[in-house]
Design a protein around this motif. Sequence first.
Motif, PDB file in Angstrom:
ATOM      1  N   TYR A   1      -8.311  10.937 -21.210  1.00 47.00           N
ATOM      2  CA  TYR A   1      -7.318  11.396 -22.179  1.00 47.00           C
ATOM      3  C   TYR A   1      -7.911  11.610 -23.579  1.00 47.00           C
ATOM      4  O   TYR A   1      -7.785  12.673 -24.172  1.00 47.00           O
ATOM      5  N   ASN A   2      -8.555  10.561 -24.106  1.00 46.53           N
ATOM      6  CA  ASN A   2      -9.054  10.644 -25.482  1.00 46.53           C
ATOM      7  C   ASN A   2     -10.024  11.806 -25.679  1.00 46.53           C
ATOM      8  O   ASN A   2     -10.027  12.444 -26.725  1.00 46.53           O
ATOM      9  N   PHE A   3     -10.817  12.074 -24.671  1.00 47.70           N
ATOM     10  CA  PHE A   3     -11.792  13.151 -24.809  1.00 47.70           C
ATOM     11  C   PHE A   3     -11.109  14.523 -24.793  1.00 47.70           C
ATOM     12  O   PHE A   3     -11.386  15.382 -25.637  1.00 47.70           O
ATOM     13  N   CYS A   4     -10.192  14.695 -23.844  1.00 45.91           N
ATOM     14  CA  CYS A   4      -9.513  16.007 -23.744  1.00 45.91           C
ATOM     15  C   CYS A   4      -8.749  16.308 -25.032  1.00 45.91           C
ATOM     16  O   CYS A   4      -8.742  17.446 -25.516  1.00 45.91           O
ATOM     17  N   VAL A   5      -8.112  15.277 -25.586  1.00 43.54           N
ATOM     18  CA  VAL A   5      -7.343  15.478 -26.821  1.00 43.54           C
ATOM     19  C   VAL A   5      -8.259  15.989 -27.932  1.00 43.54           C
ATOM     20  O   VAL A   5      -7.942  16.953 -28.627  1.00 43.54           O
ATOM     21  N   VAL A   6      -9.412  15.336 -28.052  1.00 43.92           N
ATOM     22  CA  VAL A   6     -10.342  15.718 -29.116  1.00 43.92           C
ATOM     23  C   VAL A   6     -10.804  17.162 -28.933  1.00 43.92           C
ATOM     24  O   VAL A   6     -10.769  17.967 -29.869  1.00 43.92           O
TER      25      VAL A   6
END
Length: 464
Positions: free
Chosen positions: A180-185
């Motif tokens: 999640y955190n990576f895709c958001v960034v």
Amino acid sequence: MKIKTRFAPSSTGCLHIGSVRTALYSWLFAQRYHGSFILRIEDTDIKRSNNEYIKNIINTLKWLGIMWDEGPYLQSDRLTLYKDKITEMLDLGHAYKCYCSIDRLKKLRLQQISCGLKPSYDRKCRYNKISSNDQDYVIRFKNPLSGQVIFDDKIRGEIIFNNSELDDLVIQRRNGIPTYNFCVVIDDLDMEITHVIRGEDHINNTPRQINILKSLNAYIPHYAHVSMVINHDKSNFSKRKNACNVLEYKNQGFLKESILNSVLRLGWSYHNQEIFTIDEMKKKFSLRHVSKSPSEFNFQKLLWLNHYYLNHIPIDNFLINQLKKNLQKIDIKYSNDMNFTKIIDLMRSRCNTIQDLAIQSRFFFEEITILNIDVIKKYLFNKHNMILQFTYDKLSIIKDWNSSNIVDILKSMSKKFSIVLKNIFMLLRISITGSETSPNISVIMEILGKIKTLCRIKKILKIS
Ligand code: GLU
Ligand code: ZN
């Protein structure tokens, strides 16, 4: 710089009041600064994501008129982009493969807990350069080991995190799916988002996301974390107490205007103004006036607002069609020759929702049933039958069927039988609507029409 905001719900549930507020604030902020608003659906959690939820998200936003300028983008369509970025980060040395087994990580965790430490990855694979053909690995971000992440939250002010407290975040899982955190960034970067407005449950993710952005030499957007929504009684906003699915409110006959107002005012105020048109919302909304404290959702207030809007919107095709739909929902057949405009005009002041309006107006459309004739007798004792008969005869000779002619007849009945007019009205009210409470009965009789009114009186005469 052109303002760009986004709403990025996960498709793992229906939109609830809290998420609609995040969407509304992001949309209004973009509108206010003539920017654009993006809808992005975060559906990488394959197990919990569901197409029904995607439909629910889209239909809720469309119903409320929170319309996006770009999207909806689905993260599941963008996996190649994330993969490429992960390769880039590995090449640049900002990320590394971690071959630690699940078992090792579990043991490490237990050990740390037993020593009273906060569980975190010990960075074994960051330091021990292993090159292996083993495919069982995760990819972790090399979080800076020292220094701080400081950001100026547009709602909360300055927020500081020490890098020493941040783990080396997993950016790609063992199954190859980015986290999640990576895709958001990557999405916020790729979509050129300038303002990230989201729930406060993401505050802890923000420093990690900022660190990834920094490693890519990317622009850091502004962040605004909106507080939680709680119930009026201060308990957590639970699924049972309030409609978890905002679209349910539509089914219950709420108007989008009241939902928007109620959601807008959850933690945002503008002087003492209670009611805002959509245009006013767009002109007046600012993040500066969003409260830091949890916001209370008050269902009674929503009812009050809906009553207000129900009584202030024009009686046009929209409202008439809504009434028809709600009549159908409660299995009431209507004929189109009824005067819907007059019915709404007469009934709406006593209703909070369109569903209420349908329920309370049902006597216009279907035969009523008097379950207990004693209710009628209560008002005029045993004379009720004779009075009803006389009234019936007099009403049948009215040529111009309107409420003022009807009242004239009822007044003459009141004189003739020396009975207060109020009781004559009540006698007719019960005979015609089946209830002891209704708006002006002569207006009801006018709307119902002469034939139906007389039929209902006749029916009572037969059974009483
Ligand atoms: N998908 C996240 C959620 O539904 C929001 C992510 C974000 O706004 O950064 O909570
Ligand atoms: Zn490792």
